[in-house]
Design an enzyme around this catalytic site. Structure first.
Site, PDB file in Angstrom:
ATOM      1  N   HIS B 128      31.266  -6.780 -99.317  1.00  0.00           N
ATOM      2  CA  HIS B 128      30.919  -7.175 -97.953  1.00  0.00           C
ATOM      3  C   HIS B 128      30.157  -8.509 -98.037  1.00  0.00           C
ATOM      4  CE1 HIS B 128      28.658  -6.877 -94.115  1.00  0.00           C
ATOM      5  NE2 HIS B 128      29.500  -5.941 -93.743  1.00  0.00           N
ATOM      6  N   ASP B 205      25.426  -1.418-103.552  1.00  0.00           N
ATOM      7  CA  ASP B 205      25.436  -1.424-102.088  1.00  0.00           C
ATOM      8  C   ASP B 205      25.905  -0.040-101.633  1.00  0.00           C
ATOM      9  OD1 ASP B 205      25.962  -1.618 -99.412  1.00  0.00           O
ATOM     10  OD2 ASP B 205      27.313  -3.341 -99.561  1.00  0.00           O
ATOM     11  N   GLN B 208      28.081   2.288 -97.506  1.00  0.00           N
ATOM     12  CA  GLN B 208      29.217   3.133 -97.142  1.00  0.00           C
ATOM     13  C   GLN B 208      29.242   4.455 -97.905  1.00  0.00           C
ATOM     14  OE1 GLN B 208      31.212   2.511 -94.654  1.00  0.00           O
ATOM     15  NE2 GLN B 208      30.561   0.412 -94.258  1.00  0.00           N
ATOM     16  N   LYS B 231      24.228   3.689 -90.214  1.00  0.00           N
ATOM     17  CA  LYS B 231      25.536   4.232 -90.611  1.00  0.00           C
ATOM     18  C   LYS B 231      25.428   5.694 -91.031  1.00  0.00           C
ATOM     19  CE  LYS B 231      27.172  -0.183 -92.550  1.00  0.00           C
ATOM     20  NZ  LYS B 231      27.926  -0.825 -91.476  1.00  0.00           N
ATOM     21  N   CYS B 371      33.852  -8.314 -92.191  1.00  0.00           N
ATOM     22  CA  CYS B 371      32.855  -9.000 -93.032  1.00  0.00           C
ATOM     23  C   CYS B 371      33.277  -9.034 -94.492  1.00  0.00           C
ATOM     24  CB  CYS B 371      31.468  -8.369 -92.890  1.00  0.00           C
ATOM     25  SG  CYS B 371      30.808  -8.460 -91.235  1.00  0.00           S
TER      26      CYS B 371
END
Lengths: 134, 413
Positions: B128, B205, B208, B231, B371
């Site tokens: 991203h 990261d 997600q 999220k 993104c």
């Protein structure tokens, strides 16, 4: 949605007018919409202060492609001064679908106009100013 | 929730989300954009209101009741989130606005202190922008060099490239746990071993992955993990950075201001211990407390059942979408290698138009580059349409997605 994808829009998106590039264009400018990755380039052939010919190229959604098709039809043969004065409202009237309440799709519709205006005025022109009255 | 869920009851879960009770364009909303931001359960919404109604006050300051209560709730939330991630201590958990801010924190603080000209930062093509741009900015400041792992035909990392791209000059590997476009779940444990073998750090990261599967930082073996609260059923404006305590304690401050100091003189200051050192200014108090509530909610349902539910939805969606001949789906074919995020292109229809047609049927998906411009350049498409699934989605919503795509194809054919 059914309001947006009227037959005129779908027709112009399927078979866009003035699609392509111009050899020896007087000016050409490309604009991007970073949100969706769309890009529209407008090539102009200007002679005696009149837009003698125009083409657009690039890729985008049905709204941006139809808008470019309609816009290039409208400004072909138009005096440069008149094209510079061609407004967002003029284009939206030409497109004839309700976009004012949908800022995301409005950006798609106005991308070709931005490419035209920045091309005509040079880099100093800020199309964003016109968005303020939304 | 009224009672703990003993098994996965998606209809009971849906009832906990007020927004899903609405109709869009005259149809029940099928929200398939949780990878962008999830919806919020009643408990989280109530928690925000409860703070403002009952004990709103700044934290770590007052000696009066409201402030003490707010401070207690804020720090308790830190503990909940730290436990949720398997952290050794709540002190390893810094609240930030979101994953993006957490990456920037690491880049500015750890990065500026540790990167020298010629040092390498290894990223991947599926990152991203939030896990690319801060490193580009760091590279520009320090003279470090960026390198990228490539992807195979199914959108998986080409791990063989580690042999050449991971070397003694590599200081940091920064990789997404799960791609927000391809759904690819990356082998973080393996990457941690390989990074540590050359004395590099690994930043994960987790934006997600943390909402969708059990994530334990000690099992992963990473050095930094970033995530976003919005999220994972939490509010916007709150997220976090987990970092190994010894790393965090050695890091210089990021933003300066109140709360992050010990003593302020006219020409210099001494800084607070971690994690306060990295939380300058009044934090997002209500949001942090409500993120703790979101973690309670997710724990009640259970992360393993959530992953299982999404895996079933994913399998069903891939099967149904496979029926559409004009559809190209990106990412791994094997459900074990990916999360419930499906990006696709429909031949002859621009992703934006696909999304608009779906919206007219009350199906909310995202269109664009999500993104990830370098990834879309790699896939050689300007944009994709993305459907992403979460705790509250159903097979019926998959059917509506498929029907909407058939309709779009017909409209633009």
């Amino acid at each position: 949605m059914d309001d947006i994808y009227r037959e005129q829009i779908l027709e112009h998106a399927r078979y866009p007018h003035n699609y392509g590039t111009l050899e020896g264009a007087t000016c050409s400018h490309e604009e991007h919409n970073p949100l969706c990755g769309d890009r529209v380039r407008i090539d102009l052939l200007i002679a005696d202060g009149v837009i003698a010919d125009v083409r657009f190229s690039g890729r985008g959604c049905a709204i941006s492609q139809a808008s470019a098709s309609l816009l290039t039809d409208a400004v072909k043969g138009m005096p440069v001064e008149a094209a510079k004065a061609y407004s967002k409202d003029d284009l939206l009237e030409l497109i004839g679908i309700p976009l004012r309440t949908n800022p995301t799709r409005l950006k798609c519709a106005l991308l070709p106009l931005k490419a035209l205006k920045v091309g005509l005025y040079g880099v100093g022109y800020s199309h964003e100013d016109e968005d303020d009255d939304l | 929730m009224a009672a703990p869920l003993t098994q996965f009851d998606v209809l009971a879960i849906r009832r906990e989300f007020p927004i899903l009770q609405q109709e869009v364009n005259g149809k029940p909303v099928a929200f398939l954009d949780s990878a962008a931001s999830s919806q919020k359960p009643r408990a989280v919404i109530d928690c925000l209101e409860d703070y403002y109604r009952r004990y709103n006050a700044n934290v770590h300051r007052g000696v009066y009741k409201f402030s003490e209560e707010a401070t207690f709730a804020y720090e308790r939330a830190r503990g909940k989130v730290a436990r949720f991630l398997g952290a050794a201590s709540p002190r390893e958990l810094v609240f930030t606005r979101n994953a993006t801010e957490a990456v920037n924190l690491v880049a500015h603080s750890w990065g500026s202190a540790n990167l020298r000209p010629g040092d390498h930062i290894l990223l991947t093509l599926m990152e991203h922008h939030s896990n690319i741009v801060p490193w580009q900015m760091l590279a520009a400041r320090t003279g470090a060099v960026l390198d990228y792992l490539s992807l195979d035909g199914e959108g998986r990392l080409v791990l063989e490239e580690l042999d050449s791209k991971l070397n003694e000059r590599t200081r940091l590997v920064a990789v997404t746990h799960q791609s927000n476009v391809l759904g690819t779940i990356n082998p973080v444990q393996y990457l941690a071993e390989r990074a540590h073998a050359v004395d590099a750090k690994l930043l994960v990261d987790g934006a997600q992955s943390v909402p969708h599967m059990p994530v334990n930082v000690r099992d992963l073996g990473c050095d930094f993990l970033v995530f976003s609260g919005h999220k994972m059923c939490g509010p916007t404006g709150i997220g976090g950075l987990w970092a190994r305590r010894e790393l965090l304690e050695a890091m210089p401050p990021f933003l300066g201001g109140g709360s992050m100091i010990k003593v302020v003189e006219l020409d210099h200051s001494t800084y607070a211990d971690v994690p306060a050192r990295f939380e300058a200014g009044t934090p997002a108090i209500a949001e942090a407390i409500a993120l703790g509530e979101a973690v309670d909610f997710l724990n009640t349902v259970g992360l393993e059942p959530i992953r299982q539910h999404e895996r079933e939805l994913l399998g069903y969606a891939l099967e149904r979408l496979g029926e559409l001949a004009e559809l190209t789906i990106y990412g791994p074919h094997d459900c074990e290698q990916r999360g419930a995020v499906i990006s696709f292109t429909l031949q002859g229809v621009h992703p934006h138009d696909v999304a608009a047609v779906l919206d007219s049927d009350g199906v909310a998906v995202r269109a664009g580059h999500h993104c990830t411009q370098p990834l879309h350049r790699h896939l050689a498409v300007p944009a994709t349409t993305r459907a992403s699934f979460y705790i509250y989605n159903t097979p019926e919503e998959v059917d509506r997605l498929v029907a909407g795509l058939a309709k779009a194809r017909k409209l633009f054919a």
